[in-house]
Design an enzyme around this catalytic site. Structure first.
Site, PDB file in Angstrom:
ATOM      1  N   HIS A  22       0.446  -0.973  -0.194  1.00 31.21           N
ATOM      2  CA  HIS A  22      -0.296  -0.272  -0.069  1.00 31.21           C
ATOM      3  C   HIS A  22       1.076   1.072  -0.002  1.00 31.21           C
ATOM      4  O   HIS A  22       1.341   1.372   0.829  1.00 31.21           O
ATOM      5  CB  HIS A  22      -0.528  -0.187   1.275  1.00 31.21           C
ATOM      6  N   HIS A  24       1.523   4.773  -2.762  1.00 35.90           N
ATOM      7  CA  HIS A  24       1.216   5.573  -3.651  1.00 35.90           C
ATOM      8  C   HIS A  24       2.286   6.296  -3.835  1.00 35.90           C
ATOM      9  O   HIS A  24       2.800   7.219  -3.248  1.00 35.90           O
ATOM     10  CB  HIS A  24      -0.014   6.585  -3.483  1.00 35.90           C
ATOM     11  N   HIS A 202      -9.517   0.891  -0.508  1.00 37.18           N
ATOM     12  CA  HIS A 202      -9.473   1.702   0.392  1.00 37.18           C
ATOM     13  C   HIS A 202     -11.094   2.122   1.357  1.00 37.18           C
ATOM     14  O   HIS A 202     -11.766   2.275   0.327  1.00 37.18           O
ATOM     15  CB  HIS A 202      -8.603   3.283   0.106  1.00 37.18           C
ATOM     16  N   GLU A 205     -11.134   3.915   6.461  1.00 34.73           N
ATOM     17  CA  GLU A 205      -9.597   5.073   6.716  1.00 34.73           C
ATOM     18  C   GLU A 205     -10.712   6.558   7.524  1.00 34.73           C
ATOM     19  O   GLU A 205     -10.778   5.834   9.139  1.00 34.73           O
ATOM     20  CB  GLU A 205      -9.448   5.606   5.927  1.00 34.73           C
ATOM     21  N   ASP A 283       1.922   4.094   2.552  1.00 31.28           N
ATOM     22  CA  ASP A 283       0.540   4.607   2.295  1.00 31.28           C
ATOM     23  C   ASP A 283       1.538   5.856   1.691  1.00 31.28           C
ATOM     24  O   ASP A 283       1.630   5.618   0.032  1.00 31.28           O
ATOM     25  CB  ASP A 283      -0.282   5.381   2.956  1.00 31.28           C
ATOM     26  N   ASP A 284       1.952   6.798   2.264  1.00 32.68           N
ATOM     27  CA  ASP A 284       2.037   8.342   1.056  1.00 32.68           C
ATOM     28  C   ASP A 284       3.377   8.876   2.126  1.00 32.68           C
ATOM     29  O   ASP A 284       3.630   9.439   3.064  1.00 32.68           O
ATOM     30  CB  ASP A 284       1.302   9.193   0.890  1.00 32.68           C
TER      31      ASP A 284
HETATM   32  N1  HPA Z   1      -6.591   7.614   1.805  1.00 27.43           N
HETATM   33  C1  HPA Z   1      -7.118   7.848   0.453  1.00 27.43           C
HETATM   34  N2  HPA Z   1      -6.925   8.592  -0.700  1.00 27.43           N
HETATM   35  C2  HPA Z   1      -5.405   8.490  -1.189  1.00 27.43           C
HETATM   36  C3  HPA Z   1      -4.816   7.985   0.392  1.00 27.43           C
HETATM   37  C4  HPA Z   1      -5.091   7.822   1.321  1.00 27.43           C
HETATM   38  O1  HPA Z   1      -4.518   7.430   2.406  1.00 27.43           O
HETATM   39  N3  HPA Z   1      -3.022   8.386  -0.727  1.00 27.43           N
HETATM   40  C5  HPA Z   1      -3.270   8.755  -1.472  1.00 27.43           C
HETATM   41  N4  HPA Z   1      -4.845   8.602  -1.469  1.00 27.43           N
HETATM   42 ZN    ZN Z   2      -3.697   4.852   0.287  1.00 26.68          ZN
END
Ligand code: HPA
Ligand code: ZN
Length: 344
Positions: A22, A24, A202, A205, A283-284
């Site tokens: 996971h 991006h 997703h 969250e 994630d990011d």
């Molecule tokens: N959630 C939703 N969209 C996203 C995320 C995330 O954590 N990271 C990049 N796009």
């Molecule tokens: Zn994500």
């Protein structure tokens, strides 16, 4: 955790072979590279320095983050930009002893700015091929739909992407979760499943546990990204365990986006105790203050995870991957061998 064992855990985390599932690619865009690419493309960034940009990375919620993340991605114009972005992430990943990674990209973030899908996909995939040669890291690409856009736009980008269908292994669903439930994309996902693409979303969250259940019932996902809110429904937790649906958890992301108030509240340990196949992911990482090994280490410290727990998480990362069965088995064995021979 006392000092000695903290160092041992850190060394174990750094060395154990693992997969990341996971991430991006646009979220691995470090400010230094962003300024470099903006300069060569003649684009102005509304921050005067790397430091000033980094200090803007304070988010009240998911939407706060997304606004800055889309702004950052807007300096990516050329094949080389996508190549450099991807190659930089893969080099870092290989350094973390990630041996396999499954990477999301957001095509609509780029096609909306009239960047062709060919530019995006060719830049990303040639970096993936070079990183395999240069660092031995394998990677798959996943096309993620932006859920704040319409179903029609999702169908349109899927059609645009079909000439490159052999370049991506599956599809995901990201962006603003609340108010954009899985069923909005039921028909697009059905088409993707007919095309033999893996499907994931997703869910849970920021959105409620019901979105996780809907991702299972309506989208028939192979994997849930995040899924934190599943903790609010015991039956759902039991179902995730029984049906062996993996969750790709992202602890530092959850902390930065205020999905949890502190890391010691992260549900990963309770989910492991409930028998779920959970994995840790970044994630990011350029925005959330840490790549994969930092996610493991900070979580281990906060929740008192031991080496046995880390081993399970590393094994889960292969189990939950889309690698062929024989390769999964190979890496799981490698983790076992590493664990047996580990001398702190
Ligand atoms: N959630 C939703 N969209 C996203 C995320 C995330 O954590 N990271 C990049 N796009
Ligand atoms: Zn994500």
């Amino acid at each position: 955790m006392e000092k000695q064992s903290e160092l041992q855990i850190l060394s174990y985390i750094n060395q154990v072979p693992k997969a990341e599932l996971h991430i991006h690619i646009e979220g691995s865009f470090e400010p230094e590279l962003m300024f470099e690419i903006a300069n060569r493309n003649g684009i102005a960034i509304p921050y005067s320095s790397v430091g000033e940009l980094r200090s803007a990375y304070k988010f009240g919620d998911l939407q706060d983050f997304l606004d800055i993340y889309y702004q950052g991605a807007s300096v990516l114009l050329k094949t080389k930009d996508f190549y450099d972005l991807t190659y930089q992430y893969l080099r870092k990943a290989a350094n973390d002893n990630i041996v396999h990674t499954e990477i999301f990209f957001d095509p609509q973030t780029h096609t909306q700015r009239d960047i062709s899908l060919e530019t995006v996909v060719s830049g990303i995939t040639s970096a993936m091929e070079d990183a395999q040669k240069d660092f031995g890291i394998s990677s798959y690409l996943i096309l993620s739909f932006l859920r704040h856009l319409s179903e029609r736009e999702a169908f349109e980008v899927l059609d645009l992407a079909l000439p490159w269908k052999d370049k991506f292994i599956g599809v995901g669903l990201d962006s603003s979760e609340r108010g954009n439930p899985p069923e909005k994309f039921a028909r697009v996902f059905e088409k993707c499943r007919q095309l033999n693409l893996k499907v994931m979303a997703h869910a849970g969250e920021e959105g409620p546990w019901e979105y996780v259940a809907d991702a299972l019932d309506v989208l028939h996902v192979n994997r849930i990204d995040h899924g934190n809110r599943s903790m609010d429904n015991l039956e759902l937790l039991e179902r995730l365990s029984r049906e062996k649906i993996p969750l790709t958890l992202c602890p530092l992301s959850n902390l930065k986006l205020k999905v949890i108030s502190k890391l010691s509240n992260h549900p990963v340990k309770m989910m492991m105790e409930k028998g779920l196949i959970v994995t840790l992911n970044s994630d990011d990482p350029a925005y959330f203050g840490g790549y994969l090994n930092k996610n493991y280490f900070e979580t281990a410290k906060a929740l008192n995870l031991n080496m046995e727990d880390i081993k399970v998480l590393a094994i889960n990362s292969f189990k939950a991957s889309f690698l062929p069965l024989d390769i999964k088995k190979y890496w799981i064995e490698q983790v076992e061998v590493f664990h047996k021979n580990f001398k702190p």
